[in-house]
Enzyme design. Structure first.
Site, PDB file in Angstrom:
ATOM      1  N   TYR A 243       0.851  -1.204   0.000  1.00 37.77           N
ATOM      2  CA  TYR A 243       0.000   0.000   0.000  1.00 37.77           C
ATOM      3  C   TYR A 243       0.882   1.247   0.000  1.00 37.77           C
ATOM      4  CZ  TYR A 243      -2.911   3.740   1.852  1.00 37.77           C
ATOM      5  OH  TYR A 243      -3.543   4.939   2.032  1.00 37.77           O
TER       6      TYR A 243
HETATM    7  O1  LIG Z   1      -2.308   6.865   7.694  1.00 39.66           O
HETATM    8  C1  LIG Z   1      -2.328   6.106   6.741  1.00 39.66           C
HETATM    9  O2  LIG Z   1      -1.676   6.327   5.737  1.00 39.66           O
HETATM   10  C2  LIG Z   1      -3.102   4.852   6.783  1.00 39.66           C
HETATM   11  O3  LIG Z   1      -4.003   4.915   7.891  1.00 39.66           O
HETATM   12  C3  LIG Z   1      -4.736   3.753   8.107  1.00 39.66           C
HETATM   13  O4  LIG Z   1      -3.848   2.678   8.365  1.00 39.66           O
HETATM   14  P1  LIG Z   1      -3.507   2.325   9.871  1.00 39.66           P
HETATM   15  O5  LIG Z   1      -2.812   3.440  10.536  1.00 39.66           O
HETATM   16  O6  LIG Z   1      -2.841   1.015   9.814  1.00 39.66           O
HETATM   17  O7  LIG Z   1      -4.972   2.265  10.499  1.00 39.66           O
HETATM   18  P2  LIG Z   1      -5.782   1.042  11.114  1.00 39.66           P
HETATM   19  O8  LIG Z   1      -5.888  -0.045  10.145  1.00 39.66           O
HETATM   20  O9  LIG Z   1      -7.022   1.608  11.669  1.00 39.66           O
HETATM   21  O10 LIG Z   1      -4.839   0.569  12.323  1.00 39.66           O
HETATM   22  C4  LIG Z   1      -4.570   1.461  13.406  1.00 39.66           C
HETATM   23  C5  LIG Z   1      -3.700   0.765  14.415  1.00 39.66           C
HETATM   24  O11 LIG Z   1      -4.426  -0.330  14.968  1.00 39.66           O
HETATM   25  C6  LIG Z   1      -3.655  -1.509  14.891  1.00 39.66           C
HETATM   26  N1  LIG Z   1      -4.551  -2.643  14.705  1.00 39.66           N
HETATM   27  C7  LIG Z   1      -5.285  -2.755  13.581  1.00 39.66           C
HETATM   28  C8  LIG Z   1      -6.156  -3.791  13.417  1.00 39.66           C
HETATM   29  C9  LIG Z   1      -6.268  -4.755  14.445  1.00 39.66           C
HETATM   30  O12 LIG Z   1      -7.042  -5.713  14.363  1.00 39.66           O
HETATM   31  N2  LIG Z   1      -5.519  -4.594  15.551  1.00 39.66           N
HETATM   32  C10 LIG Z   1      -4.663  -3.566  15.735  1.00 39.66           C
HETATM   33  O13 LIG Z   1      -3.999  -3.458  16.768  1.00 39.66           O
HETATM   34  C11 LIG Z   1      -2.718  -1.298  13.737  1.00 39.66           C
HETATM   35  O14 LIG Z   1      -1.577  -2.098  13.895  1.00 39.66           O
HETATM   36  C12 LIG Z   1      -2.432   0.179  13.831  1.00 39.66           C
HETATM   37  O15 LIG Z   1      -1.391   0.386  14.737  1.00 39.66           O
HETATM   38  C13 LIG Z   1      -5.568   3.443   6.882  1.00 39.66           C
HETATM   39  O16 LIG Z   1      -6.263   2.226   7.076  1.00 39.66           O
HETATM   40  C14 LIG Z   1      -4.730   3.370   5.646  1.00 39.66           C
HETATM   41  O17 LIG Z   1      -5.582   3.214   4.532  1.00 39.66           O
HETATM   42  C15 LIG Z   1      -3.857   4.585   5.501  1.00 39.66           C
HETATM   43  O18 LIG Z   1      -4.610   5.667   5.093  1.00 39.66           O
END
Ligand SMILES: O=C(O)[C@H]1O[C@H](OP(=O)(O)OP(=O)(O)OC[C@H]2O[C@@H](n3ccc(=O)[nH]c3=O)[C@H](O)[C@@H]2O)[C@H](O)[C@@H](O)[C@H]1O
Length: 432
Positions: A243
């Site tokens: 991504y």
């Molecule tokens: O800023 C971005 O560029 C991206 O932001 C977002 O990604 P992330 O920051 O990864 O958000 P998100 O999935 O909500 O996980 C948040 C936290 O929860 C943790 N996480 C997640 C899932 C889970 O089951 N458990 C968990 O601990 C996980 O490890 C993480 O630490 C957008 O989805 C992406 O499209 C993109 O725009």
């Protein structure tokens, strides 16, 4: 004495009569020849059947594309024109891609509200429940925003839209989102974030006049960057997920179009955007769903048992950053595919500047939902996640007047209120 004919034919179908060596070889040869021709005929028949099936399928496909296309025609063009109509002095007419998405919906509403013309395009794919996208579409339709159902990879559709409306700006938010899903479906990221982006930029560069382009990059481009907070000048050459790599590619691709064709480009690195009408695949959303349903949630933990943290950014702040970017975007200089001079190329972080750990996010949700989460803490799998994000927003503050005002506590309260109401929970008893 059996006749020659009788000698060559088996007495019982499927059985050989071996009277003596010569006859048996003859019969075998004949049998073998007969079965080879039958096989050959069958194979021919199957090939013909497959070929006609494939051409029938392709006929159906092209039929779908050309005869049941959800765009085109006089009425359709009128709807596009009406939706693009500007209702304020010096207003914009903006093509918003991914308009039925989370950020796309909010930005479209904000632009329409202040009198800009807005036309949306969205492919309503099934990455997450399309009924949420349809509900956002209804919301937008109620405010006079028309959404064309189509893909940014459809060059004919884009050319038609630019033919019907001289868009001043394109807000490009259509993308394959999600960090971890990239391991499941890598091609969808290439399709939307690379191929789709190029198709869109081709349409923009060929348009006359060329629009200014503002598009969604991502905080994920910082990848393994350890310098905190993340500044636009920091390294972005070590993405941790496909991504992130496609968003980084997008930054390089948009730079090329700026350089060669004079397109005005602004890339916005969004930091984990959340809020009402959000994306069900994101942690805050799926945690809320599971907590309310009494199901466990999985919380990833980083190396050495360090909690993961994100610079969670509330949607209204992001919308202000998007609108500020449109307002300050300089004009594209080219037209019809020819550059007439240098045009602006900008990249901004849009974050909240105060990272919060994932366990803290869960505690805030528990408070708003008045339900305890069943926490299942596991070591972060190697799935493309980064340990933390933290935005330096001085550039956006200086150039766009961007100033986030919603902390996570306040923003999640608004999200929970929306979530309960959207899903028909009894709000009075559940939200504080
Ligand atoms: O800023 C971005 O560029 C991206 O932001 C977002 O990604 P992330 O920051 O990864 O958000 P998100 O999935 O909500 O996980 C948040 C936290 O929860 C943790 N996480 C997640 C899932 C889970 O089951 N458990 C968990 O601990 C996980 O490890 C993480 O630490 C957008 O989805 C992406 O499209 C993109 O725009």
């Amino acid at each position: 004495m059996p006749s020659l004919q009788e000698e060559l034919l088996p007495s019982t179908p499927g059985k050989f009569k071996i009277d003596h060596r010569g006859h048996a070889v003859n019969r075998q040869f004949h049998r073998c020849f007969a079965s080879t021709s039958t096989l050959f005929l069958w194979a021919l028949f199957l090939v013909a059947l497959t070929a006609s099936y494939l051409s029938f399928q392709s006929f159906i496909d092209s039929g779908n594309r050309y005869f049941t296309a959800s765009w085109g025609g006089i009425q359709w063009e009128k709807r596009v024109r009406d939706s693009a109509q500007v209702h304020r002095p010096d207003g914009f007419s903006v093509l918003v891609t991914g308009a039925a998405g989370f950020v796309g919906t909010h930005v479209s509403l904000a632009l329409k509200k202040r009198g800009d013309g807005v036309v949306g395009i969205d492919n309503f794919n099934t990455y997450y429940d399309p009924s949420l996208k349809k509900a956002r579409k209804s919301l937008l339709q109620g405010r006079g925003v028309f959404i064309v159902e189509g893909d940014v990879n459809d060059a004919r559709l884009l050319a038609k839209l630019f033919d019907v409306v001289a868009f001043t700006h394109v807000m490009h938010l259509a993308a394959q989102a999600g960090v971890r899903y990239a391991m499941e479906n890598p091609q969808s990221y290439v399709h939307s974030n690379v191929a789709g982006l190029v198709t869109l930029l081709e349409a923009c560069k060929s348009a006359n006049p060329q629009p200014a382009v503002v598009w969604a990059s991502s905080s994920s481009v910082y990848g393994l960057n350890e310098k905190s907070p993340f500044s636009e000048a920091d390294r972005t050459d070590r993405p941790a997920s496909l991504y992130a790599a496609t968003k980084k590619a997008g930054e390089a691709i948009t730079h090329t179009y700026n350089h060669i064709y004079g397109l005005s480009v602004t890339g916005l690195r969004f930091f984990t955007v959340y809020g009402p009408w959000g994306r069900p695949d994101m942690a805050y959303f799926s945690f809320t769903r599971n907590i309310l349903q009494g199901k466990p949630i999985t919380i990833y933990r980083g190396k050495n048992q360090v909690d993961l943290a994100r610079d969670f950014t509330y949607i209204d702040d992001i919308v202000k950053g998007c609108v500020g970017s449109l307002d300050t975007a300089g004009k594209s200089t080219g037209s019809g595919g020819k550059k007439a001079g240098p045009a602006p190329y900008r990249v901004f972080n849009l974050g909240n500047t105060s990272p919060v750990t994932v366990p803290t996010l869960v505690s805030i949700l528990e408070r708003h939902l008045k339900v305890k989460a069943k926490r299942n803490v596991v070591d972060m799998p190697g799935n493309g996640d980064v340990p933390f994000t933290h935005a330096n927003i001085s550039s956006a503050r200086r150039e766009l007047g961007y100033k986030p005002t919603t902390d996570l506590q306040t923003g999640l309260k608004k999200f929970v209120k929306w979530y309960l109401s959207y899903h028909g929970y009894n709000r009075g008893n559940n939200v504080n």
